[in-house]
Design a protein around this motif. Structure first.
Motif, mmCIF file in Angstrom:
data_model
loop_
_atom_site.group_PDB
_atom_site.id
_atom_site.type_symbol
_atom_site.label_atom_id
_atom_site.label_comp_id
_atom_site.label_asym_id
_atom_site.label_seq_id
_atom_site.Cartn_x
_atom_site.Cartn_y
_atom_site.Cartn_z
ATOM 1 N N GLY A 1 0.814 -1.209 0.000
ATOM 2 C CA GLY A 1 0.000 0.000 0.000
ATOM 3 C C GLY A 1 0.843 1.252 0.000
ATOM 4 N N PRO A 2 0.201 2.409 0.073
ATOM 5 C CA PRO A 2 0.925 3.677 0.055
ATOM 6 C C PRO A 2 1.837 3.812 1.267
ATOM 7 C CG PRO A 2 -1.395 4.015 0.591
ATOM 8 C CD PRO A 2 -1.259 2.594 0.157
ATOM 9 N N ALA A 3 2.991 4.420 1.050
ATOM 10 C CA ALA A 3 3.969 4.567 2.129
ATOM 11 C C ALA A 3 3.383 5.266 3.345
ATOM 12 C CB ALA A 3 5.191 5.325 1.611
ATOM 13 N N ALA A 4 2.464 6.195 3.131
ATOM 14 C CA ALA A 4 1.848 6.917 4.254
ATOM 15 C C ALA A 4 0.936 6.021 5.080
ATOM 16 C CB ALA A 4 1.064 8.122 3.729
ATOM 17 N N ASP A 5 0.468 4.926 4.510
ATOM 18 C CA ASP A 5 -0.366 3.932 5.189
ATOM 19 C C ASP A 5 -1.529 4.563 5.966
ATOM 20 O OD1 ASP A 5 -1.261 1.481 6.120
ATOM 21 O OD2 ASP A 5 0.275 1.316 7.688
ATOM 22 N N ALA B 1 -0.448 1.246 -8.181
ATOM 23 C CA ALA B 1 0.620 2.252 -8.180
ATOM 24 C C ALA B 1 0.089 3.599 -8.673
ATOM 25 C CB ALA B 1 1.788 1.782 -9.034
ATOM 26 N N GLY B 2 -0.760 3.549 -9.713
ATOM 27 C CA GLY B 2 -1.320 4.785 -10.256
ATOM 28 C C GLY B 2 -2.287 5.462 -9.315
ATOM 29 N N LEU B 3 -2.986 4.669 -8.493
ATOM 30 C CA LEU B 3 -3.986 5.222 -7.572
ATOM 31 C C LEU B 3 -3.449 5.417 -6.162
ATOM 32 C CD1 LEU B 3 -7.064 3.023 -8.613
ATOM 33 C CD2 LEU B 3 -6.609 5.412 -9.249
ATOM 34 N N ASP B 4 -2.205 4.999 -5.917
ATOM 35 C CA ASP B 4 -1.625 5.010 -4.567
ATOM 36 C C ASP B 4 -2.552 4.247 -3.622
ATOM 37 O OD1 ASP B 4 0.590 5.686 -3.041
ATOM 38 O OD2 ASP B 4 -0.374 7.450 -2.173
ATOM 39 N N ALA B 5 -2.890 3.030 -4.032
ATOM 40 C CA ALA B 5 -3.898 2.229 -3.338
ATOM 41 C C ALA B 5 -3.275 0.996 -2.692
ATOM 42 C CB ALA B 5 -4.977 1.794 -4.322
ATOM 43 N N TYR B 6 -4.021 0.417 -1.768
ATOM 44 C CA TYR B 6 -3.636 -0.863 -1.179
ATOM 45 C C TYR B 6 -3.925 -1.989 -2.178
ATOM 46 C CZ TYR B 6 -3.359 1.426 3.406
ATOM 47 O OH TYR B 6 -3.018 2.229 4.454
ATOM 48 N N ILE B 7 -3.175 -3.093 -2.034
ATOM 49 C CA ILE B 7 -3.387 -4.250 -2.890
ATOM 50 C C ILE B 7 -2.832 -5.488 -2.209
ATOM 51 C CG2 ILE B 7 -1.218 -3.918 -4.168
ATOM 52 C CD1 ILE B 7 -2.744 -4.911 -6.704
ATOM 53 N N PHE B 8 -3.424 -6.628 -2.495
ATOM 54 C CA PHE B 8 -2.998 -7.925 -1.986
ATOM 55 C C PHE B 8 -2.229 -8.608 -3.107
ATOM 56 C CE2 PHE B 8 -4.174 -12.456 -0.980
ATOM 57 C CZ PHE B 8 -3.606 -12.517 0.294
ATOM 58 N N SER B 9 -0.977 -8.994 -2.838
ATOM 59 C CA SER B 9 -0.118 -9.534 -3.888
ATOM 60 C C SER B 9 0.629 -10.757 -3.399
ATOM 61 C CB SER B 9 0.894 -8.466 -4.321
ATOM 62 O OG SER B 9 1.827 -8.962 -5.270
ATOM 63 N N ASP B 10 1.055 -11.592 -4.334
ATOM 64 C CA ASP B 10 2.035 -12.608 -3.972
ATOM 65 C C ASP B 10 3.406 -11.931 -3.935
ATOM 66 O OD1 ASP B 10 3.715 -13.601 -6.635
ATOM 67 O OD2 ASP B 10 1.773 -12.700 -7.096
ATOM 68 N N ARG B 11 4.272 -12.432 -3.072
ATOM 69 C CA ARG B 11 5.570 -11.796 -2.881
ATOM 70 C C ARG B 11 6.416 -11.818 -4.161
ATOM 71 N NH1 ARG B 11 8.540 -10.612 1.725
ATOM 72 N NH2 ARG B 11 7.051 -11.773 3.018
ATOM 73 N N ALA C 1 6.357 2.794 -7.742
ATOM 74 C CA ALA C 1 5.921 4.180 -7.455
ATOM 75 C C ALA C 1 6.017 4.446 -5.955
ATOM 76 C CB ALA C 1 4.515 4.408 -8.000
ATOM 77 N N GLY C 2 4.899 4.870 -5.325
ATOM 78 C CA GLY C 2 4.926 5.174 -3.901
ATOM 79 C C GLY C 2 4.454 4.041 -3.015
ATOM 80 N N LEU C 3 4.373 2.841 -3.552
ATOM 81 C CA LEU C 3 3.885 1.700 -2.780
ATOM 82 C C LEU C 3 5.013 1.027 -1.997
ATOM 83 C CD1 LEU C 3 1.512 -0.041 -5.365
ATOM 84 C CD2 LEU C 3 0.950 1.707 -3.663
ATOM 85 N N GLU C 4 4.633 0.445 -0.857
ATOM 86 C CA GLU C 4 5.582 -0.301 -0.034
ATOM 87 C C GLU C 4 4.918 -1.562 0.497
ATOM 88 O OE1 GLU C 4 7.075 2.082 3.140
ATOM 89 O OE2 GLU C 4 8.127 3.496 1.824
ATOM 90 N N LEU C 5 5.730 -2.530 0.851
ATOM 91 C CA LEU C 5 5.231 -3.715 1.534
ATOM 92 C C LEU C 5 4.900 -3.307 2.970
ATOM 93 C CD1 LEU C 5 6.925 -7.237 1.478
ATOM 94 C CD2 LEU C 5 5.612 -6.363 3.407
#
Length: 265
Positions: A105-109, A177-187, A197-201
């Motif tokens: 999700g976004p770094a600001a969480d 990444a474009g929406l600075d949104a949360y997402i569920f992903s495989d590692r 972009a601005g996303l982080e684990l």
């Protein structure tokens, strides 16, 4: 990152008249993590089998097997796999490797997902904040695992904050990444994904995020045309010491993407 398309990808040219070609439907995470590019040439070199991959989500991969369009399937959704086998579509299920899911999700969480005690709590926090969340929405193994966590969180994900894109992992990550949104992903896909972009684990480590991959040969009783002998030979290679070395040794930025856990039979 390459577009994730449900098309057959020819692995490599057969060695002069010796190779046999077989088809395997696989998840996008297996193909787009880069692991397929490591394994396929070694499979061909050792067995003479050219493996063509049909790269789709787990739901479509199992459907291709149920329709007899492939010889074998490699996916990651145990409940769906067992249902598929119970319907007579395959011969057996063989575990090959695993990794895990993560919440990105976004770094600001803004939802505080990083501070959650469990994955379900992280999902509940995102829903409470109505923070933008991108779902694959494609009946893949990842999508099925995501829906299971929403259920565990007691949340019915609806509303403008929840965006189901109906696409593969790479495309969904691009949207997030474009929406600075949360997402569920495989590692594995996250580590190989370049447009962070601005996303982080933000959340990892919950046992509920365990992600097992299994190999399921299509039934030659149901579909006599499938290449059962080649499927058996491929299974033997995927459960071999060489496969173990290659799978465990595959890294991106110093991080291991998959863990071999096949057992001998």
């Amino acid at each position: 990152m390459k577009a994730l398309l449900p098309i057959a990808l020819a692995a490599f040219t057969a060695t002069a008249g010796l190779a046999e070609t077989m088809k395997m439907s696989v998840t996008t995470s297996f193909a787009n993590s880069g692991l397929a590019e490591v394994l396929l040439p070694e499979i061909e070199k050792d067995t003479g089998i050219t493996v063509e991959l049909l790269v789709v989500g787990t739901g479509q991969a199992l459907e291709l097997g149920a329709n007899g369009d492939v010889d074998t399937v490699l996916v990651h959704s145990r409940a769906a796999e067992e249902k598929w086998l119970a319907e007579g579509n395959g011969t057996h299920r063989r575990e090959i490797m695993y990794n895990d899911f993560i919440v990105v999700g976004p770094a600001a969480d803004p939802a505080g997902a990083h501070s959650a005690a469990t994955a379900a709590d992280a999902f509940a926090a995102i829903a409470t904040a109505q923070a933008p969340f991108v779902s694959r929405g494609d009946d893949s193994g990842t999508h099925k695992a995501e829906l299971k966590l929403w259920k565990a969180a007691g949340v019915e994900p609806t509303g403008d904050w929840y965006k189901a894109v109906g696409q593969g992992m790479g495309a969904a990550l691009n949207t997030a990444a474009g929406l600075d949104a949360y997402i569920f992903s495989d590692r594995a896909t996250w580590l190989s994904f370049e447009n962070k972009a601005g996303l982080e684990l933000l959340f990892e480590g919950d046992p509920a995020l365990f992600n097992q991959y299994a190999y399921l040969p299509v039934s030659p009783t149901k579909y006599p045309h499938v290449k059962a002998a080649a499927a058996e030979q491929l299974e033997a290679w995927l459960t071999s010491d060489k496969a173990k070395e290659l799978i465990n040794g595959y890294q991106i930025a110093g991080q291991q993407l998959f863990n071999f856990n096949a057992t001998s039979e």
